[in-house]
Design an enzyme around this catalytic site. Structure first.
Site, PDB file in Angstrom:
ATOM      1  N   LYS A   1      51.297  54.060  66.614  1.00  0.00           N
ATOM      2  CA  LYS A   1      50.844  55.395  67.006  1.00  0.00           C
ATOM      3  C   LYS A   1      51.199  56.388  65.900  1.00  0.00           C
ATOM      4  O   LYS A   1      51.971  56.044  64.988  1.00  0.00           O
ATOM      5  CB  LYS A   1      51.465  55.795  68.343  1.00  0.00           C
ATOM      6  CG  LYS A   1      52.958  55.985  68.338  1.00  0.00           C
ATOM      7  CD  LYS A   1      53.491  56.077  69.753  1.00  0.00           C
ATOM      8  CE  LYS A   1      54.992  56.099  69.765  1.00  0.00           C
ATOM      9  NZ  LYS A   1      55.590  57.347  70.157  1.00  0.00           N
TER      10      LYS A   1
ATOM     11  N   TYR B   1      65.486  81.142  46.567  1.00  0.00           N
ATOM     12  CA  TYR B   1      65.368  82.225  47.551  1.00  0.00           C
ATOM     13  C   TYR B   1      66.675  82.434  48.286  1.00  0.00           C
ATOM     14  O   TYR B   1      67.335  81.475  48.694  1.00  0.00           O
ATOM     15  CB  TYR B   1      64.285  81.892  48.575  1.00  0.00           C
ATOM     16  CG  TYR B   1      62.888  81.963  48.025  1.00  0.00           C
ATOM     17  CD1 TYR B   1      62.380  83.169  47.524  1.00  0.00           C
ATOM     18  CD2 TYR B   1      62.075  80.846  48.024  1.00  0.00           C
ATOM     19  CE1 TYR B   1      61.086  83.240  47.035  1.00  0.00           C
ATOM     20  CE2 TYR B   1      60.775  80.905  47.532  1.00  0.00           C
ATOM     21  CZ  TYR B   1      60.288  82.105  47.042  1.00  0.00           C
ATOM     22  OH  TYR B   1      59.018  82.171  46.563  1.00  0.00           O
TER      23      TYR B   1
HETATM   24  C1  PLP Z   1      56.118  53.504  75.193  1.00  0.00           C
HETATM   25  C2  PLP Z   1      56.723  53.297  73.850  1.00  0.00           C
HETATM   26  N1  PLP Z   1      57.041  52.055  73.452  1.00  0.00           N
HETATM   27  C3  PLP Z   1      57.595  51.811  72.244  1.00  0.00           C
HETATM   28  C4  PLP Z   1      57.857  52.842  71.368  1.00  0.00           C
HETATM   29  C5  PLP Z   1      58.500  52.524  70.034  1.00  0.00           C
HETATM   30  O1  PLP Z   1      59.763  53.124  69.980  1.00  0.00           O
HETATM   31  P1  PLP Z   1      60.673  53.003  68.667  1.00  0.00           P
HETATM   32  O2  PLP Z   1      59.898  53.646  67.567  1.00  0.00           O
HETATM   33  O3  PLP Z   1      61.892  53.796  69.004  1.00  0.00           O
HETATM   34  O4  PLP Z   1      60.920  51.573  68.448  1.00  0.00           O
HETATM   35  C6  PLP Z   1      57.557  54.144  71.739  1.00  0.00           C
HETATM   36  C7  PLP Z   1      57.857  55.234  70.815  1.00  0.00           C
HETATM   37  O5  PLP Z   1      58.213  56.314  71.144  1.00  0.00           O
HETATM   38  C8  PLP Z   1      56.965  54.387  73.013  1.00  0.00           C
HETATM   39  O6  PLP Z   1      56.649  55.617  73.399  1.00  0.00           O
END
Ligand code: PLP
Length: 364
Positions: free
Chosen positions: A35, A256
């Site tokens: 994602k 700055y």
């Molecule tokens: C439903 C779900 N599964 C897995 C993950 C993966 O988590 P991580 O990146 O902490 O391994 C996430 C990430 O937020 C998630 O929302």
């Protein structure tokens, strides 16, 4: 000549980290969580390194389309499921599996016309209190889903809120098991932290694990354990070069707000990287930076296009010298993204996702 800043994605490190995480749950299949455009790495750029995964988990339908466009025929899971009826049509067309976390999604599914019934992941809110059915409502949701001709197979899912910390996963795991122990279907429970830290407790109860951050080479429980402690390799290097040098005398200030004052003669390097590139503005003087692979400190404020570093420990550094903001230098020296995230009061997830569109990417 383009501005020298560059983000490099390390395919071999992605493969290595995937294998490392898999070793903690050897009997489970692995969703590589991609994602947010593969945590800022770019789905297309990360794909080669991640093709050893058993499936890809993501949120956006557009991202699912992009994974299919890479010719991935295996499983794809929508972690938040469908937002509207049209999404279900795309699930049918692209063969996407999807999470079901609320009554509205079940109702939507009940009106969906599909030749091929869907594989769904029914999510329990076992304590995180984001998405999912409360434990006392979970079985009713399962029964409702199970009665739908649109549904082929129901898998069971939850997400841990504290796998990275002292609270741990025991209470959530118990809530999940109490309700699901006699339900059929595959289980998916663990993110990176749960997989690496609680593999023994949860490993045999998982058919699928869902690691994200560990695959991208960041420690899920930094600073308790570093990425190196977990055997994870950096998958993204943000690098640039020195584009200016100033010789400061005692009492001279930098940048700055004059937030840094030299307490002696100091050779200052100006680096082509600022907050408009995604380098966190909250980093203060003392944040580590590598110049020619050697650790130096940032001094003064981060500005839009530049940061400034103390070159005193690297006398041979000057114009055009290599700068590593995080990741791996040409000589192999490492600067963990977790260190920079901590200096900015945030987490590596945010830094990876925030590399700005103006930064060019390369793959090695
Ligand atoms: C439903 C779900 N599964 C897995 C993950 C993966 O988590 P991580 O990146 O902490 O391994 C996430 C990430 O937020 C998630 O929302």
């Amino acid at each position: 000549m383009p501005r020298p800043i560059l983000a490099t994605i390390h395919s071999a490190a992605l493969s290595h980290n995937l294998a490392r995480v898999r070793a903690s749950a050897p009997d489970a299949r692995v969703w590589a969580v991609v994602k947010a455009d593969a945590y800022g790495h770019g789905i297309e750029r990360a794909f080669d390194g991640l093709r050893g995964a058993d499936g890809f988990a993501l949120l956006d339908l557009d991202e699912a389309r992009r994974v299919r466009a890479l010719d991935w025929r295996g499983p794809i899971l929508l972690l938040e499921g469908c937002f509207e009826l049209r999404d279900l049509e795309l699930c049918s067309r692209l063969g996407l599996w999807h999470t079901v976390h609320c009554d509205e999604q079940i109702s939507m599914l009940a009106t969906h016309k599909t030749q091929l019934p869907h594989r769904v992941f029914l999510k329990m809110n076992s304590g995180m209190n984001r998405l999912g059915f409360a434990p006392e409502r979970y079985r009713a949701a399962w029964t409702r889903l199970n009665a739908l001709p649109q549904v082929d197979e129901i898998s069971l899912m939850t997400h841990f809120s504290d796998a990275d910390g002292p609270k741990g996963i025991a209470a959530q795991l118990q809530a999940f098991e109490a309700v699901t122990h006699d339900l059929p279907g595959e289980r998916t429970l663990s993110n990176s932290a749960a997989t690496l830290r609680h593999g023994a407790a949860v490993g045999e109860k998982s058919d699928w694990i869902r690691p994200g951050i560990a695959v991208y080479g960041s420690s899920p429980d930094y600073p308790e354990k570093s990425a190196a402690d977990w055997g994870l390799h950096p998958t993204m290097t943000l690098s640039s070069r020195i584009i200016g040098v100033q010789q400061l005398a005692v009492g001279d200030t930098v940048g700055y707000g004059s937030s840094f004052t030299a307490d002696g003669p100091l050779r200052l390097g100006v680096v082509a990287c600022g907050y408009a590139d995604g380098y966190p503005r909250h980093c203060t003087s003392g944040t580590p930076v590598l110049v020619n692979g050697q650790r130096v400190r940032m001094v003064g404020r981060v500005s839009m296009d530049m940061i400034t570093v103390d070159l005193t420990p690297v006398p041979d550094a000057g114009m055009n010298s290599e700068v590593t903001l995080w990741g791996r230098s040409a000589s192999g020296a490492m600067l963990a993204i977790d260190e920079i995230a901590q200096a900015a009061g945030t987490v590596a997830y945010e830094l990876m996702c925030a590399v700005a569109p103006r930064v060019p990417f390369a793959i090695d």
